[in-house]
Design an enzyme around this catalytic site. Structure first.
Site, PDB file in Angstrom:
ATOM      1  N   ASP A  98       2.243   1.511 -30.796  1.00  0.00           N
ATOM      2  CA  ASP A  98       2.646   2.366 -32.163  1.00  0.00           C
ATOM      3  C   ASP A  98       3.617   3.452 -31.648  1.00  0.00           C
ATOM      4  O   ASP A  98       4.641   3.486 -32.263  1.00  0.00           O
ATOM      5  CB  ASP A  98       1.438   2.969 -33.044  1.00  0.00           C
ATOM      6  N   ASN A 109       4.536   0.810 -17.045  1.00  0.00           N
ATOM      7  CA  ASN A 109       3.671   0.022 -16.695  1.00  0.00           C
ATOM      8  C   ASN A 109       2.368   0.746 -17.503  1.00  0.00           C
ATOM      9  O   ASN A 109       1.941   1.636 -16.665  1.00  0.00           O
ATOM     10  CB  ASN A 109       3.449   0.008 -15.202  1.00  0.00           C
ATOM     11  N   GLU A 130       8.477  -3.653 -20.103  1.00  0.00           N
ATOM     12  CA  GLU A 130       7.175  -3.426 -19.708  1.00  0.00           C
ATOM     13  C   GLU A 130       7.152  -4.011 -18.195  1.00  0.00           C
ATOM     14  O   GLU A 130       7.633  -5.302 -18.020  1.00  0.00           O
ATOM     15  CB  GLU A 130       6.092  -3.854 -20.699  1.00  0.00           C
ATOM     16  N   HIS A 151      -3.789  -3.795 -22.677  1.00  0.00           N
ATOM     17  CA  HIS A 151      -4.623  -5.047 -23.014  1.00  0.00           C
ATOM     18  C   HIS A 151      -5.177  -4.476 -24.408  1.00  0.00           C
ATOM     19  O   HIS A 151      -5.585  -5.269 -25.067  1.00  0.00           O
ATOM     20  CB  HIS A 151      -5.591  -5.319 -22.070  1.00  0.00           C
ATOM     21  N   SER A 207       1.188  -6.915 -10.820  1.00  0.00           N
ATOM     22  CA  SER A 207       0.740  -8.281 -10.496  1.00  0.00           C
ATOM     23  C   SER A 207       1.067  -9.316 -11.650  1.00  0.00           C
ATOM     24  O   SER A 207       1.543  -8.677 -12.629  1.00  0.00           O
ATOM     25  CB  SER A 207      -0.922  -8.330 -10.384  1.00  0.00           C
ATOM     26  N   TYR A 259      -2.258  -5.145  -5.468  1.00  0.00           N
ATOM     27  CA  TYR A 259      -1.107  -4.096  -5.814  1.00  0.00           C
ATOM     28  C   TYR A 259      -0.426  -3.771  -4.624  1.00  0.00           C
ATOM     29  O   TYR A 259       0.432  -2.842  -4.724  1.00  0.00           O
ATOM     30  CB  TYR A 259      -1.782  -2.919  -6.457  1.00  0.00           C
ATOM     31  N   ARG A 262      -6.596  -9.977 -18.995  1.00  0.00           N
ATOM     32  CA  ARG A 262      -5.325  -9.387 -18.747  1.00  0.00           C
ATOM     33  C   ARG A 262      -4.173  -9.979 -19.175  1.00  0.00           C
ATOM     34  O   ARG A 262      -2.884  -9.551 -19.412  1.00  0.00           O
ATOM     35  CB  ARG A 262      -5.401  -9.303 -17.427  1.00  0.00           C
ATOM     36  N   ARG A 281      -4.393 -13.965 -13.373  1.00  0.00           N
ATOM     37  CA  ARG A 281      -5.672 -13.233 -13.372  1.00  0.00           C
ATOM     38  C   ARG A 281      -6.817 -13.195 -14.281  1.00  0.00           C
ATOM     39  O   ARG A 281      -6.757 -14.139 -15.037  1.00  0.00           O
ATOM     40  CB  ARG A 281      -5.485 -11.531 -13.163  1.00  0.00           C
ATOM     41  N   ALA A 298      -4.157  -0.693 -17.694  1.00  0.00           N
ATOM     42  CA  ALA A 298      -5.167  -1.471 -18.618  1.00  0.00           C
ATOM     43  C   ALA A 298      -4.943  -1.051 -19.919  1.00  0.00           C
ATOM     44  O   ALA A 298      -5.360  -1.959 -20.848  1.00  0.00           O
ATOM     45  CB  ALA A 298      -6.522  -1.196 -18.230  1.00  0.00           C
ATOM     46  N   PRO A 350      -2.904   4.478 -16.355  1.00  0.00           N
ATOM     47  CA  PRO A 350      -4.120   4.683 -15.734  1.00  0.00           C
ATOM     48  C   PRO A 350      -4.173   3.909 -14.331  1.00  0.00           C
ATOM     49  O   PRO A 350      -3.937   2.650 -14.354  1.00  0.00           O
ATOM     50  CB  PRO A 350      -5.063   4.360 -16.636  1.00  0.00           C
ATOM     51  N   ASN A 351      -4.669   4.719 -13.396  1.00  0.00           N
ATOM     52  CA  ASN A 351      -4.977   4.135 -11.996  1.00  0.00           C
ATOM     53  C   ASN A 351      -3.810   3.737 -11.156  1.00  0.00           C
ATOM     54  O   ASN A 351      -3.906   3.389 -10.151  1.00  0.00           O
ATOM     55  CB  ASN A 351      -5.948   2.883 -12.132  1.00  0.00           C
ATOM     56  N   HIS A 376       4.411  -5.065 -14.911  1.00  0.00           N
ATOM     57  CA  HIS A 376       3.364  -5.172 -14.340  1.00  0.00           C
ATOM     58  C   HIS A 376       3.430  -5.616 -12.550  1.00  0.00           C
ATOM     59  O   HIS A 376       4.115  -6.564 -12.440  1.00  0.00           O
ATOM     60  CB  HIS A 376       2.098  -6.326 -14.942  1.00  0.00           C
ATOM     61  N   ARG A 435      -5.958   1.338  -3.962  1.00  0.00           N
ATOM     62  CA  ARG A 435      -6.470   0.658  -4.928  1.00  0.00           C
ATOM     63  C   ARG A 435      -6.237  -0.896  -4.924  1.00  0.00           C
ATOM     64  O   ARG A 435      -5.076  -1.368  -4.815  1.00  0.00           O
ATOM     65  CB  ARG A 435      -5.734   0.764  -6.401  1.00  0.00           C
TER      66      ARG A 435
END
Ligand code: DQA
Length: 142
Positions: A87, A74, A98, A80, A102, A23, A111, A107, A77, A10-11, A100, A18
């Site tokens: 799963d 990535n 994985e 989290h 940032s 970012y 997060r 932060r 959110a 998402p995002n 990220h 953004r």
């Protein structure tokens, strides 16, 4: 050919617009271009997927994960809190890195926990676009 999946949650479609102070100013298309160039160098195939919906991410990983060499994800959110995505990664059992952009540990408190990271071989956090390229190199070596 050996194939690696690059999955963004998402995002991440808003990259460049953004919170650029966090970012950066480059877009998801720029990121895709950079990864494609690196993949050419490494002689590896890459498939990209981005969605704002956890169910769509899960459907994609269930379908494409098993035939692939590895997954770079990535989860945004969803990292989290999405036990469903965790799963799914566990179920597919493909080597996963994985990423990220940032540093999630530098932060807000919420997060710093990633539930999806438990399903990953490793996590790269805070290195911007380089994180994806390093993950690609790692998975290609495996
Ligand atoms: C992110 C960090 C997450 O906390 C956030 O929700 C994102 C992006 C990152 O790449 O730094 O959407 O995964």
């Amino acid at each position: 050919m050996r194939r690696i999946l690059v999955v963004n949650g998402p995002n991440l479609n808003l990259l460049g617009k953004r919170e650029p102070h966090i970012y950066g100013t480059k877009s998801l298309a720029d990121l895709t271009k950079m990864i494609r160039a690196k993949a050419r160098e490494l002689k590896i195939e890459v498939s990209f997927f981005q969605s704002n919906h956890d169910g769509e991410l899960i459907d994609f990983i269930q379908k494409e994960g098993p035939g692939s060499l590895g997954i770079i994800i990535n989860p945004g959110a969803l990292s989290h809190y999405s036990l469903a995505l965790f799963d799914c990664l566990q179920a597919v059992a493909v080597t996963t890195v994985e990423v990220h952009l940032s540093n999630i540990h530098a932060r807000e408190e919420f997060r710093s926990t990633s539930v999806t990271a438990r399903a990953a071989r490793g996590v790269i956090t805070g290195l911007g676009f380089s994180g994806y390229l390093l993950a690609l190199e790692y998975l290609t070596e495996q």
